[in-house]
Write a protein that holds these residues in place. Structure first.
Motif, PDB file in Angstrom:
ATOM      1  N   ASN A  68       0.787  -1.228   0.000  1.00 15.04           N
ATOM      2  CA  ASN A  68       0.000   0.000   0.000  1.00 15.04           C
ATOM      3  C   ASN A  68       0.823   1.284   0.000  1.00 15.04           C
ATOM      4  OD1 ASN A  68      -2.984  -0.662   0.200  1.00 15.04           O
ATOM      5  ND2 ASN A  68      -2.098  -2.043   1.717  1.00 15.04           N
ATOM      6  N   ILE A  69       2.063   1.212   0.461  1.00 16.30           N
ATOM      7  CA  ILE A  69       2.914   2.398   0.489  1.00 16.30           C
ATOM      8  C   ILE A  69       4.305   2.038  -0.015  1.00 16.30           C
ATOM      9  CG2 ILE A  69       1.660   3.466   2.424  1.00 16.30           C
ATOM     10  CD1 ILE A  69       4.052   2.681   4.226  1.00 16.30           C
ATOM     11  N   SER A  70       5.045   3.035  -0.419  1.00 14.61           N
ATOM     12  CA  SER A  70       6.437   2.872  -0.838  1.00 14.61           C
ATOM     13  C   SER A  70       7.347   3.373   0.275  1.00 14.61           C
ATOM     14  CB  SER A  70       6.705   3.683  -2.106  1.00 14.61           C
ATOM     15  OG  SER A  70       5.892   3.208  -3.148  1.00 14.61           O
ATOM     16  N   PRO A  71       8.610   2.969   0.272  1.00 13.41           N
ATOM     17  CA  PRO A  71       9.517   3.368   1.352  1.00 13.41           C
ATOM     18  C   PRO A  71       9.636   4.880   1.560  1.00 13.41           C
ATOM     19  CG  PRO A  71      10.522   1.651   0.029  1.00 13.41           C
ATOM     20  CD  PRO A  71       9.247   2.046  -0.670  1.00 13.41           C
ATOM     21  N   ASP A  72       9.461   5.670   0.509  1.00 12.88           N
ATOM     22  CA  ASP A  72       9.631   7.116   0.631  1.00 12.88           C
ATOM     23  C   ASP A  72       8.313   7.887   0.677  1.00 12.88           C
ATOM     24  OD1 ASP A  72      12.427   6.803   0.576  1.00 12.88           O
ATOM     25  OD2 ASP A  72      12.415   6.769  -1.619  1.00 12.88           O
ATOM     26  N   ASP A  73       7.192   7.198   0.839  1.00 11.96           N
ATOM     27  CA  ASP A  73       5.890   7.873   0.844  1.00 11.96           C
ATOM     28  C   ASP A  73       5.660   8.752   2.065  1.00 11.96           C
ATOM     29  OD1 ASP A  73       5.090   6.845  -1.570  1.00 11.96           O
ATOM     30  OD2 ASP A  73       3.719   5.347  -0.726  1.00 11.96           O
ATOM     31  N   LEU A  74       6.199   8.361   3.206  1.00  9.39           N
ATOM     32  CA  LEU A  74       5.903   9.055   4.459  1.00  9.39           C
ATOM     33  C   LEU A  74       7.174   9.570   5.129  1.00  9.39           C
ATOM     34  CD1 LEU A  74       3.358   6.440   5.846  1.00  9.39           C
ATOM     35  CD2 LEU A  74       2.819   8.616   4.732  1.00  9.39           C
ATOM     36  N   PRO A  75       7.091  10.700   5.813  1.00  9.16           N
ATOM     37  CA  PRO A  75       8.257  11.229   6.523  1.00  9.16           C
ATOM     38  C   PRO A  75       8.429  10.616   7.922  1.00  9.16           C
ATOM     39  CG  PRO A  75       6.464  12.788   6.669  1.00  9.16           C
ATOM     40  CD  PRO A  75       5.971  11.644   5.806  1.00  9.16           C
ATOM     41  N   PHE A  76       7.647   9.606   8.232  1.00 13.70           N
ATOM     42  CA  PHE A  76       7.715   8.927   9.530  1.00 13.70           C
ATOM     43  C   PHE A  76       7.565   7.432   9.303  1.00 13.70           C
ATOM     44  CE2 PHE A  76       3.510  10.748   8.763  1.00 13.70           C
ATOM     45  CZ  PHE A  76       2.696   9.631   8.763  1.00 13.70           C
ATOM     46  N   LYS A  77       8.000   6.672  10.298  1.00 13.93           N
ATOM     47  CA  LYS A  77       7.895   5.216  10.225  1.00 13.93           C
ATOM     48  C   LYS A  77       6.529   4.759  10.721  1.00 13.93           C
ATOM     49  CE  LYS A  77      12.792   4.111  10.985  1.00 13.93           C
ATOM     50  NZ  LYS A  77      13.105   3.856   9.604  1.00 13.93           N
ATOM     51  N   ILE A  78       6.052   3.684  10.117  1.00 14.70           N
ATOM     52  CA  ILE A  78       4.859   3.016  10.617  1.00 14.70           C
ATOM     53  C   ILE A  78       5.297   1.681  11.205  1.00 14.70           C
ATOM     54  CG2 ILE A  78       2.683   1.906  10.029  1.00 14.70           C
ATOM     55  CD1 ILE A  78       2.144   4.124   8.087  1.00 14.70           C
ATOM     56  N   ILE A  79       5.081   1.545  12.487  1.00 18.85           N
ATOM     57  CA  ILE A  79       5.369   0.309  13.207  1.00 18.85           C
ATOM     58  C   ILE A  79       4.207  -0.644  12.951  1.00 18.85           C
ATOM     59  CG2 ILE A  79       5.580  -0.728  15.503  1.00 18.85           C
ATOM     60  CD1 ILE A  79       6.828   1.983  16.404  1.00 18.85           C
ATOM     61  N   CYS A  80       4.515  -1.831  12.483  1.00 25.22           N
ATOM     62  CA  CYS A  80       3.488  -2.838  12.205  1.00 25.22           C
ATOM     63  C   CYS A  80       3.364  -3.775  13.407  1.00 25.22           C
ATOM     64  CB  CYS A  80       3.850  -3.622  10.945  1.00 25.22           C
ATOM     65  SG  CYS A  80       3.895  -2.601   9.464  1.00 25.22           S
ATOM     66  N   ASP A  81       2.165  -3.870  13.942  1.00 25.35           N
ATOM     67  CA  ASP A  81       1.889  -4.699  15.109  1.00 25.35           C
ATOM     68  C   ASP A  81       0.651  -5.563  14.844  1.00 25.35           C
ATOM     69  OD1 ASP A  81       1.912  -5.761  17.686  1.00 25.35           O
ATOM     70  OD2 ASP A  81       1.042  -3.967  18.610  1.00 25.35           O
ATOM     71  N   PRO A  82       0.744  -6.487  13.859  1.00 25.61           N
ATOM     72  CA  PRO A  82      -0.439  -7.263  13.484  1.00 25.61           C
ATOM     73  C   PRO A  82      -0.961  -8.178  14.590  1.00 25.61           C
ATOM     74  CG  PRO A  82       1.508  -8.145  12.398  1.00 25.61           C
ATOM     75  CD  PRO A  82       1.920  -6.861  13.067  1.00 25.61           C
ATOM     76  N   GLN A  83      -0.121  -8.545  15.526  1.00 24.34           N
ATOM     77  CA  GLN A  83      -0.577  -9.379  16.643  1.00 24.34           C
ATOM     78  C   GLN A  83      -1.075  -8.541  17.811  1.00 24.34           C
ATOM     79  OE1 GLN A  83      -0.780 -12.619  15.942  1.00 24.34           O
ATOM     80  NE2 GLN A  83       0.121 -12.012  13.984  1.00 24.34           N
ATOM     81  N   GLN A  84      -1.004  -7.214  17.657  1.00 22.51           N
ATOM     82  CA  GLN A  84      -1.485  -6.253  18.659  1.00 22.51           C
ATOM     83  C   GLN A  84      -0.769  -6.391  20.001  1.00 22.51           C
ATOM     84  OE1 GLN A  84      -5.747  -6.963  18.604  1.00 22.51           O
ATOM     85  NE2 GLN A  84      -5.499  -7.463  16.462  1.00 22.51           N
ATOM     86  N   GLU A  85       0.484  -6.795  19.954  1.00 24.80           N
ATOM     87  CA  GLU A  85       1.246  -6.998  21.184  1.00 24.80           C
ATOM     88  C   GLU A  85       1.474  -5.691  21.936  1.00 24.80           C
ATOM     89  OE1 GLU A  85       4.678  -9.070  19.739  1.00 24.80           O
ATOM     90  OE2 GLU A  85       3.550 -10.914  19.402  1.00 24.80           O
TER      91      GLU A  85
END
Length: 182
Positions: free
Chosen positions: A82-99
């Motif tokens: 859905n996004i490319s590495p340079d699309d956003l000026p911030f990181k999105i942390i992925c937490d699919p297990q909702q830990e």
């Protein structure tokens, strides 16, 4: 863990983004004041809109001397589609297990009606006007947002647990919180 409050320290969580694996929070924070914003998942129209607004107004956050991390219940592979590495000026942390959500006791609403407030539909209409559409469902559909402002050593300076899905501080509010003397 339990709900975080000001003056408590956030754990040095390990996480993945769509494009990087095995990162740790302390390294990514890198000694900078950091806002950590928990939303639902990337397919959520409201979350896409929040991310869009944060991107458009990120200069305000950067001008405060701080940075932003967004946490989503999204799978890294789905995010990478859905996004490319340079699309956003911030990181999105992925937490699919909702830990992280569970560890920080970020609650889900008790019902869909409970997570809606007067602003929600207005925000969804604005998102749809931009052409944003609901994507794949992930995680907890009733998940509520949260925001933590950390100093460079992961000490919480501000904690906000959202009461509704639209209870998300915007870039202006985040910039003000990051600029406050600690």
């Amino acid at each position: 863990m339990s709900r975080l409050r000001a003056d408590e320290k956030m754990k040095n969580y390990l996480f993945d983004t769509a494009f990087e694996k095995g990162l740790d929070l302390k390294t990514v924070v890198g000694g900078k004041r950091t806002a950590v914003l928990f939303l639902r998942y990337y397919g959520c129209t409201l979350c896409q809109y929040n991310i869009h607004l944060l991107k458009e107004n990120y200069a305000k956050i950067a001008a405060s001397g701080g940075q932003l991390l967004v946490v989503l219940q999204s799978d890294p592979a789905l995010m990478a589609r859905n996004i490319s590495p340079d699309d956003l000026p911030f990181k999105i942390i992925c937490d699919p297990q909702q830990e992280l959500y569970k560890d920080l006791e970020i609650p889900a609403a008790v019902s869909m009606e409970a997570m809606v407030d007067a602003n929600l539909m207005d925000l969804v209409i604005k998102a749809q006007a931009l052409g944003l559409e609901h994507g794949e469902y992930e995680g907890e559909e009733l998940q509520l947002p949260a925001l933590f402002i950390l100093n460079g050593d992961l000490k919480v300076k501000y904690a906000h647990y959202g009461a509704t899905a639209a209870d998300v501080p915007d870039a202006d509010e985040i910039a003000v919180l990051l600029a406050k003397p600690f």
